[in-house]
Design a protein around this motif. Structure first.
Motif, PDB file in Angstrom:
ATOM      1  N   VAL A 242      12.228  -6.736   3.282  1.00  0.00           N
ATOM      2  CA  VAL A 242      12.878  -5.344   3.438  1.00  0.00           C
ATOM      3  C   VAL A 242      12.056  -3.902   2.524  1.00  0.00           C
ATOM      4  CG1 VAL A 242      14.663  -6.783   4.523  1.00  0.00           C
ATOM      5  CG2 VAL A 242      14.485  -5.808   1.791  1.00  0.00           C
ATOM      6  N   ARG A 243      11.374  -4.218   1.404  1.00  0.00           N
ATOM      7  CA  ARG A 243      10.628  -3.013   0.714  1.00  0.00           C
ATOM      8  C   ARG A 243      10.185  -3.810  -0.447  1.00  0.00           C
ATOM      9  NH1 ARG A 243      12.432  -0.434  -4.476  1.00  0.00           N
ATOM     10  NH2 ARG A 243      14.285  -2.072  -4.521  1.00  0.00           N
ATOM     11  N   LYS A 244       9.132  -3.154  -0.633  1.00  0.00           N
ATOM     12  CA  LYS A 244       7.907  -2.532  -0.973  1.00  0.00           C
ATOM     13  C   LYS A 244       7.522  -1.562  -2.023  1.00  0.00           C
ATOM     14  CE  LYS A 244       4.550  -4.175   1.943  1.00  0.00           C
ATOM     15  NZ  LYS A 244       3.437  -5.190   2.390  1.00  0.00           N
ATOM     16  N   GLU A 245       7.299  -1.602  -3.315  1.00  0.00           N
ATOM     17  CA  GLU A 245       7.446  -0.224  -3.703  1.00  0.00           C
ATOM     18  C   GLU A 245       7.031   0.007  -4.713  1.00  0.00           C
ATOM     19  OE1 GLU A 245      10.774   2.655  -4.333  1.00  0.00           O
ATOM     20  OE2 GLU A 245      11.208   2.624  -2.073  1.00  0.00           O
ATOM     21  N   ALA A 246       5.286   0.989  -4.794  1.00  0.00           N
ATOM     22  CA  ALA A 246       5.003   0.794  -6.200  1.00  0.00           C
ATOM     23  C   ALA A 246       5.039   1.862  -7.257  1.00  0.00           C
ATOM     24  CB  ALA A 246       3.743   0.913  -5.928  1.00  0.00           C
ATOM     25  N   ALA A 247       5.004   2.050  -8.534  1.00  0.00           N
ATOM     26  CA  ALA A 247       5.166   2.708  -9.871  1.00  0.00           C
ATOM     27  C   ALA A 247       4.470   2.667 -10.584  1.00  0.00           C
ATOM     28  CB  ALA A 247       6.472   3.217  -9.688  1.00  0.00           C
ATOM     29  N   LEU A 248       3.656   3.551 -11.717  1.00  0.00           N
ATOM     30  CA  LEU A 248       3.553   3.869 -12.674  1.00  0.00           C
ATOM     31  C   LEU A 248       3.843   4.271 -13.617  1.00  0.00           C
ATOM     32  CD1 LEU A 248      -0.709   4.819 -11.226  1.00  0.00           C
ATOM     33  CD2 LEU A 248       0.250   2.274 -11.882  1.00  0.00           C
ATOM     34  N   TYR A 249       3.990   3.388 -15.175  1.00  0.00           N
ATOM     35  CA  TYR A 249       4.481   3.913 -16.259  1.00  0.00           C
ATOM     36  C   TYR A 249       3.121   4.702 -16.984  1.00  0.00           C
ATOM     37  CZ  TYR A 249       8.495   2.113 -14.595  1.00  0.00           C
ATOM     38  OH  TYR A 249       9.982   1.112 -13.843  1.00  0.00           O
TER      39      TYR A 249
END
Length: 459
Positions: A242-249
């Protein structure tokens, strides 16, 4: 029961270990945090962790990289072109012998078309709550290089089609570990809508919040450990995403660890210790200049022609980062001045083609070009050095004739030109890039050719 799953991914470290202590600490802390709250965390590397420019990787032929991945708790990796085509066949075949993780590489085979024992086409990771995550690993389709090293590659898209046909009925989520590059990832997302997430690599692209193509989330974290990627996936009670989110550290923003600098220095020095075997004793200094004629680039160019059994050769002086001093020279010294994973290459051309390329190699703008990629690990191009090539000039320095081994080129005759393989890529020589008459001499690098030549000259 709803569920949250976390994917942490790295790519294209290229043995830049200066960021590794923070990456390891960050992953350990995040995985422990998710475990405490009942969320699944999976760690993955998307290839090119190995790069033989670093003495620790060179000295261990990549097995030191595997140790670092083990220590950081990685669970799944795929191979990049640096693992696949810069290691001799035997070295890659034994690289993952002590790995605590699974290697997913669906499109690589032994020469007999059998899968290598260390490579799985896919894996199904089942979470604590029973969600099945199907994962496929794919590596760049550098077929001619792999063939020269005794491997066979299948087309990654054909292989993907086969493996997806198996996985899609057995998986709730499908994740691709793709060392193919951004363009191919975008194509993949367009052609295979059943893929949920593509963790990308190879082209060193940065997708800070990911990129959605055809409802597939594309992710990537640049290069050199500058970022750690994170994908958070929410599933409902039916295990539907229902949700998929990407981020970079950004690893620069992670806390500096005690003794971090000391560890970085120690792993470099450990690598240098592995490379202390004596190569040769030089009776004199061999100088290296990037913008004028000097002895060591000339020797390397001559060695390249001899090693390749070619009619003539050229290379750029910037390949040599330094000269060599009189006295004992170690394998580590040669590695230090020639850190590139670049192989000799022979191109067969007719006289007209060769003349055009040799004249083009005199481009006065090239010496100061800052080079990146194509295996080059130096700074700038430097002048082009030729062996068994002479240019006869007339008025206003216009080239009238080109001689190879003292004889004028004959337009219809065939000639063999030896050069560093990096010139078969990119925009420098389109004729060479398009030519089908290329032979890559593998697994030896230019530094191996240099060792061979110096031992012949001074032993």
């Amino acid at each position: 029961m709803s569920e949250i799953i976390h994917l942490y991914h790295t790519n294209d470290l290229h043995s830049h270990f200066e960021n590794w202590p923070r990456i390891k600490d960050f992953l350990n802390q995040r995985c422990e945090l998710h475990k405490e709250v009942g969320e699944e965390a999976i760690t993955l590397d998307i290839g090119d962790h190995v790069d033989r420019w670093h003495p620790y990787t060179e000295g261990t032929l990549g097995k030191g990289n595997v140790t670092l991945l083990n220590e950081a708790g990685f669970q799944y990796v795929t191979i990049g072109n640096n693992e696949g085509i810069t290691l001799p066949h035997e070295a890659l075949d034994s690289l993952y012998k002590e790995a605590d993780f699974k290697v997913l590489a669906a499109n690589i085979f032994q020469s007999d078309r059998q899968r290598p024992a260390w490579a799985l086409p896919y894996a199904i990771h089942t979470t604590e709550k029973g969600t099945r995550i199907g994962m496929i690993g794919l590596t760049a389709y550098f077929q001619s290089f792999y063939t020269a090293l005794g491997w066979k590659l299948s087309d990654p898209f054909q292989e993907l089609y086969k493996q997806l046909d198996i996985l899609k009925e057995q998986s709730d989520i499908i994740v691709i570990l793709s060392h193919l590059g951004l363009y191919e990832d975008e194509r993949m997302a367009g052609e295979f809508p059943e893929i949920d997430i593509i963790l990308g690599a190879h082209t060193h692209h940065i997708l800070h919040q990911g990129k959605v193509v055809n409802n597939t989330l594309l992710c990537a974290g640049g290069k050199f450990g500058m970022y750690v990627g994170h994908v958070e996936i929410d599933l409902d009670d039916t295990r539907k995403v229902v949700r998929k989110e990407a981020a970079l550290y950004d690893t620069n923003d992670l806390k500096e660890l005690p003794n971090e600098s000391e560890w970085i220095d120690s792993i470099y020095n450990k690598g240098r210790e592995y490379l202390q075997q004596k190569c040769v004793v030089l009776p004199k200094d061999l100088d290296c200049e990037w913008f004028e004629a000097s002895e060591l680039p000339r020797i390397l160019c001559e060695a390249l022609r001899e090693w390749s059994n070619a009619d003539c050769a050229f290379l750029n002086a910037g390949l040599l980062l330094q000269g060599l001093q009189a006295g004992e020279v170690t394998i580590g010294d040669i590695h230090r001045i020639l850190p590139h994973p670049i192989n000799p290459c022979v191109v067969e051309l007719n006289g007209s083609e060769l003349k055009e390329i040799l004249i083009q190699s005199l481009n006065q703008e090239w010496p100061h070009i800052q080079m990146k990629g194509f295996g080059f690990r130096g700074k700038i191009m430097g002048i082009i050095v030729h062996d068994r090539v002479d240019f006869i000039k007339g008025k206003n320095d216009v080239i009238q004739k080109v001689l190879v081994d003292g004889r004028e080129l004959i337009a219809e005759n065939r000639y063999k030109l030896a050069l560093p393989d990096m010139f078969t890529f990119g925009h420098f020589f389109p004729q060479i890039q398009r030519s089908k008459d290329k032979q890559y001499l593998m697994p030896e690098f230019l530094r191996d050719v240099m060792v061979w030549k110096l031992r012949g000259m001074f032993s």
